[in-house]
Design a protein around this motif. Structure first.
Motif, PDB file in Angstrom:
ATOM      1  N   ALA A  69      -0.903  -2.418   6.957  1.00  0.00           N
ATOM      2  CA  ALA A  69      -1.662  -3.210   7.929  1.00  0.00           C
ATOM      3  C   ALA A  69      -1.903  -2.431   9.213  1.00  0.00           C
ATOM      4  O   ALA A  69      -2.939  -2.604   9.874  1.00  0.00           O
ATOM      5  CB  ALA A  69      -0.928  -4.515   8.231  1.00  0.00           C
ATOM      6  N   ALA A  70      -0.958  -1.576   9.558  1.00  0.00           N
ATOM      7  CA  ALA A  70      -1.094  -0.778  10.778  1.00  0.00           C
ATOM      8  C   ALA A  70      -2.081   0.376  10.598  1.00  0.00           C
ATOM      9  O   ALA A  70      -2.683   0.841  11.562  1.00  0.00           O
ATOM     10  CB  ALA A  70       0.272  -0.237  11.198  1.00  0.00           C
ATOM     11  N   ARG A  71      -2.271   0.808   9.361  1.00  0.00           N
ATOM     12  CA  ARG A  71      -3.106   1.988   9.112  1.00  0.00           C
ATOM     13  C   ARG A  71      -4.511   1.669   8.613  1.00  0.00           C
ATOM     14  O   ARG A  71      -5.428   2.482   8.768  1.00  0.00           O
ATOM     15  CB  ARG A  71      -2.417   2.899   8.084  1.00  0.00           C
ATOM     16  CG  ARG A  71      -1.145   3.546   8.556  1.00  0.00           C
ATOM     17  CD  ARG A  71      -0.675   4.633   7.612  1.00  0.00           C
ATOM     18  NE  ARG A  71      -0.233   4.122   6.308  1.00  0.00           N
ATOM     19  CZ  ARG A  71      -0.921   4.232   5.187  1.00  0.00           C
ATOM     20  NH1 ARG A  71      -2.123   4.806   5.197  1.00  0.00           N
ATOM     21  NH2 ARG A  71      -0.444   3.760   4.048  1.00  0.00           N
ATOM     22  N   LEU A  72      -4.691   0.501   7.976  1.00  0.00           N
ATOM     23  CA  LEU A  72      -5.969   0.191   7.339  1.00  0.00           C
ATOM     24  C   LEU A  72      -6.712  -0.886   8.129  1.00  0.00           C
ATOM     25  O   LEU A  72      -6.292  -2.043   8.155  1.00  0.00           O
ATOM     26  CB  LEU A  72      -5.737  -0.287   5.904  1.00  0.00           C
ATOM     27  CG  LEU A  72      -4.969   0.671   4.978  1.00  0.00           C
ATOM     28  CD1 LEU A  72      -4.753   0.031   3.614  1.00  0.00           C
ATOM     29  CD2 LEU A  72      -5.715   2.000   4.841  1.00  0.00           C
ATOM     30  N   PRO A  73      -7.809  -0.548   8.781  1.00  0.00           N
ATOM     31  CA  PRO A  73      -8.572  -1.528   9.576  1.00  0.00           C
ATOM     32  C   PRO A  73      -9.032  -2.706   8.715  1.00  0.00           C
ATOM     33  O   PRO A  73      -9.560  -2.519   7.617  1.00  0.00           O
ATOM     34  CB  PRO A  73      -9.772  -0.719  10.078  1.00  0.00           C
ATOM     35  CG  PRO A  73      -9.322   0.708  10.027  1.00  0.00           C
ATOM     36  CD  PRO A  73      -8.414   0.799   8.854  1.00  0.00           C
ATOM     37  N   GLY A  74      -8.800  -3.914   9.213  1.00  0.00           N
ATOM     38  CA  GLY A  74      -9.247  -5.105   8.503  1.00  0.00           C
ATOM     39  C   GLY A  74      -8.350  -5.552   7.374  1.00  0.00           C
ATOM     40  O   GLY A  74      -8.645  -6.542   6.694  1.00  0.00           O
ATOM     41  N   PHE A  75      -7.246  -4.851   7.152  1.00  0.00           N
ATOM     42  CA  PHE A  75      -6.315  -5.210   6.087  1.00  0.00           C
ATOM     43  C   PHE A  75      -5.507  -6.439   6.503  1.00  0.00           C
ATOM     44  O   PHE A  75      -4.833  -6.435   7.530  1.00  0.00           O
ATOM     45  CB  PHE A  75      -5.370  -4.029   5.808  1.00  0.00           C
ATOM     46  CG  PHE A  75      -4.329  -4.280   4.750  1.00  0.00           C
ATOM     47  CD1 PHE A  75      -4.588  -3.980   3.422  1.00  0.00           C
ATOM     48  CD2 PHE A  75      -3.080  -4.801   5.076  1.00  0.00           C
ATOM     49  CE1 PHE A  75      -3.628  -4.187   2.447  1.00  0.00           C
ATOM     50  CE2 PHE A  75      -2.115  -5.016   4.110  1.00  0.00           C
ATOM     51  CZ  PHE A  75      -2.393  -4.712   2.786  1.00  0.00           C
ATOM     52  N   LEU A  76      -5.589  -7.517   5.725  1.00  0.00           N
ATOM     53  CA  LEU A  76      -4.845  -8.740   5.988  1.00  0.00           C
ATOM     54  C   LEU A  76      -3.956  -9.052   4.792  1.00  0.00           C
ATOM     55  O   LEU A  76      -4.355  -8.830   3.638  1.00  0.00           O
ATOM     56  CB  LEU A  76      -5.793  -9.920   6.216  1.00  0.00           C
ATOM     57  CG  LEU A  76      -6.726  -9.854   7.424  1.00  0.00           C
ATOM     58  CD1 LEU A  76      -7.690 -11.031   7.399  1.00  0.00           C
ATOM     59  CD2 LEU A  76      -5.926  -9.853   8.722  1.00  0.00           C
ATOM     60  N   TYR A  77      -2.779  -9.577   5.065  1.00  0.00           N
ATOM     61  CA  TYR A  77      -1.897  -9.889   3.942  1.00  0.00           C
ATOM     62  C   TYR A  77      -0.974 -11.056   4.266  1.00  0.00           C
ATOM     63  O   TYR A  77      -0.718 -11.392   5.428  1.00  0.00           O
ATOM     64  CB  TYR A  77      -1.049  -8.675   3.558  1.00  0.00           C
ATOM     65  CG  TYR A  77       0.090  -8.371   4.511  1.00  0.00           C
ATOM     66  CD1 TYR A  77       1.377  -8.881   4.288  1.00  0.00           C
ATOM     67  CD2 TYR A  77      -0.106  -7.577   5.639  1.00  0.00           C
ATOM     68  CE1 TYR A  77       2.424  -8.605   5.162  1.00  0.00           C
ATOM     69  CE2 TYR A  77       0.929  -7.292   6.512  1.00  0.00           C
ATOM     70  CZ  TYR A  77       2.196  -7.809   6.265  1.00  0.00           C
ATOM     71  OH  TYR A  77       3.223  -7.538   7.131  1.00  0.00           O
ATOM     72  N   SER A  78      -0.515 -11.679   3.205  1.00  0.00           N
ATOM     73  CA  SER A  78       0.538 -12.689   3.277  1.00  0.00           C
ATOM     74  C   SER A  78       1.536 -12.347   2.184  1.00  0.00           C
ATOM     75  O   SER A  78       1.167 -12.258   1.006  1.00  0.00           O
ATOM     76  CB  SER A  78      -0.022 -14.092   3.060  1.00  0.00           C
ATOM     77  OG  SER A  78       1.035 -15.044   2.981  1.00  0.00           O
ATOM     78  N   LEU A  79       2.780 -12.123   2.563  1.00  0.00           N
ATOM     79  CA  LEU A  79       3.837 -11.802   1.609  1.00  0.00           C
ATOM     80  C   LEU A  79       4.661 -13.056   1.347  1.00  0.00           C
ATOM     81  O   LEU A  79       5.292 -13.598   2.250  1.00  0.00           O
ATOM     82  CB  LEU A  79       4.733 -10.677   2.140  1.00  0.00           C
ATOM     83  CG  LEU A  79       5.972 -10.350   1.291  1.00  0.00           C
ATOM     84  CD1 LEU A  79       5.572  -9.945  -0.128  1.00  0.00           C
ATOM     85  CD2 LEU A  79       6.793  -9.235   1.957  1.00  0.00           C
ATOM     86  N   ALA A  80       4.634 -13.531   0.111  1.00  0.00           N
ATOM     87  CA  ALA A  80       5.356 -14.740  -0.276  1.00  0.00           C
ATOM     88  C   ALA A  80       6.745 -14.383  -0.794  1.00  0.00           C
ATOM     89  O   ALA A  80       6.897 -13.454  -1.591  1.00  0.00           O
ATOM     90  CB  ALA A  80       4.574 -15.498  -1.339  1.00  0.00           C
ATOM     91  N   ASP A  81       7.729 -15.138  -0.347  1.00  0.00           N
ATOM     92  CA  ASP A  81       9.120 -14.848  -0.669  1.00  0.00           C
ATOM     93  C   ASP A  81       9.632 -15.748  -1.795  1.00  0.00           C
ATOM     94  O   ASP A  81      10.264 -16.779  -1.562  1.00  0.00           O
ATOM     95  CB  ASP A  81       9.976 -15.019   0.590  1.00  0.00           C
ATOM     96  CG  ASP A  81      11.347 -14.377   0.464  1.00  0.00           C
ATOM     97  OD1 ASP A  81      11.734 -14.022  -0.673  1.00  0.00           O
ATOM     98  OD2 ASP A  81      12.032 -14.228   1.489  1.00  0.00           O
ATOM     99  N   SER A  82       9.357 -15.361  -3.037  1.00  0.00           N
ATOM    100  CA  SER A  82       9.849 -16.102  -4.201  1.00  0.00           C
ATOM    101  C   SER A  82      11.368 -16.120  -4.230  1.00  0.00           C
ATOM    102  O   SER A  82      11.984 -17.097  -4.683  1.00  0.00           O
ATOM    103  CB  SER A  82       9.330 -15.467  -5.493  1.00  0.00           C
ATOM    104  OG  SER A  82       7.937 -15.348  -5.497  1.00  0.00           O
TER     105      SER A  82
END
Length: 373
Positions: free
Chosen positions: A269-282
């Protein structure tokens, strides 16, 4: 007739209100008419909706037999479940009423079908038994790297049909769902290569980073990613213990995987412009569920398989002669590895807009809303 100033002011106010109202109604109508974003699915059997049905070979994990699918749609579909799986419920939350997009291999024979499907609802490339590493269950699945190659082939067909600009715009508002790593951890634990753990995690994260970066390069921007749950509490792991207890070592591997994945995604996310994510904790969700199963979702059994044979329902291969429980919504596990439809529904609810502790830095719903902004 000459109007007074008060009358003119009233009419001007009416016109302004009318204009504003039309704008508001227009925006509301646009929001209602806005189609849900396509979803592209990558990963293993927890998300597979039938790709493995199209693979050949005696050791390919396939569930194209009863009683898989007994609760949806009443016959086997290729899902490793009694009904819907996690990908289906997340797709429904996004707005795809039919559930997960279809398996890529079910339409790959027709370029027009690939294009029409991918442009409207997306595509699933997930494959039972697949790993982040190509070496995991090699030859018996579609590894993550090849799933990305299939996505690349899909994108090329889409570009040929509607142009690169339209495809880039579509992908910028699409959701990429990924769930992988469990098979890699299982293979590592089974091999008992504990001394090589550092090198193993290094390879895992390097391959995972390459896959996500390739997807980003191809136009994907919004990533909904699930970690590995309590791998040591699967019935197939419990049955290895005389008392039926969870494997602390396998759970440790899964917990360590989560830490590595969280760090990787923050770096991307810090390196790729426009990169969005949600990490789900199973992992965390499963811990909480097992602590108080009844309060979580009415589960009465979180240790044994609903469908199987032998101790914990985990010692025999599922077949027509296997035992199958009647109260499937009260079982967390469907077979000795996979969760029931009810457990999958619980996961989707928690990850989409459930308690903040199960997703970071945003939940899946916020990710979807950001794609539409």
């Amino acid at each position: 007739m000459i109007m007074g100033s008060n009358t003119l002011m009233a009419m001007e106010g009416f016109v302004v209100c009318l204009v504003i109202s039309r704008e508001v109604l227009g925006a509301a109508a646009a929001a209602v008419l806005q189609p849900p974003p396509p979803m592209y699915v990558f990963g293993d059997s927890y998300l597979d909706v039938g790709n493995n049905n199209y693979l050949s070979g005696p050791n390919v994990p396939r569930v194209n037999r009863p009683y898989y699918g007994i609760d949806f749609p009443g016959f086997p579909t290729g899902r490793f479940s009694n009904g819907y799986n996690t990908a289906d419920y997340i797709a429904k939350k996004i707005g795809l009423a039919a559930g997960s997009p279809p398996p890529y291999l079910s339409v790959a024979w027709s370029s027009s079908l690939v294009v029409s499907t991918a442009l409207t609802i997306g595509m699933s490339y997930a494959s039972g038994g697949a790993g982040i590493l190509d070496s995991t269950n090699a030859g018996d699945n579609i590894p993550l790297s090849k799933q990305v190659q299939y996505f690349n082939a899909t994108r090329s067909k889409m570009v040929a049909a509607v142009g690169s600009g339209a495809v880039d715009t579509l992908l910028s508002r699409s959701v990429v769902l990924i769930g992988a790593g469990g098979n890699d951890l299982s293979a590592f634990a089974n091999a008992q290569q504990q001394s090589d753990a550092a090198a193993f995690y290094g390879s895992l994260m390097s391959n995972y980073s390459a896959a996500i970066t390739d997807l980003y390069t191809l136009g994907a921007r919004n990533f909904a990613i699930t970690n590995v749950a309590l791998a040591g509490c699967l019935p197939v792991a419990r049955v290895l213990d005389a008392a039926g207890s969870c494997s602390d070592y396998r759970n440790y591997l899964a917990d360590r995987f989560h830490d590595a994945l969280r760090s990787l995604l923050a770096d991307l996310a810090a390196r790729l412009p426009g990169f969005l994510y949600s990490l789900a904790d199973s992992f965390a969700l499963m811990v909480d569920t097992f602590y108080d199963p009844q309060a979580s979702s009415g589960f009465t059994d979180v240790a044994s398989a609903c469908y199987g044979g032998g101790r914990l329902g985990a010692e025999a291969e599922c077949s027509l002669n296997s035992t199958i429980c009647a109260n499937r919504d009260q079982h967390y596990f469907w077979d000795n590895v996979h969760i029931t439809q009810q457990a999958a529904k619980q996961r989707a609810q928690a990850f989409y807009d459930g308690p903040a502790k199960y997703t970071t830095p945003i939940n899946f719903k916020q990710l979807v809303q950001m794609t539409a902004a």
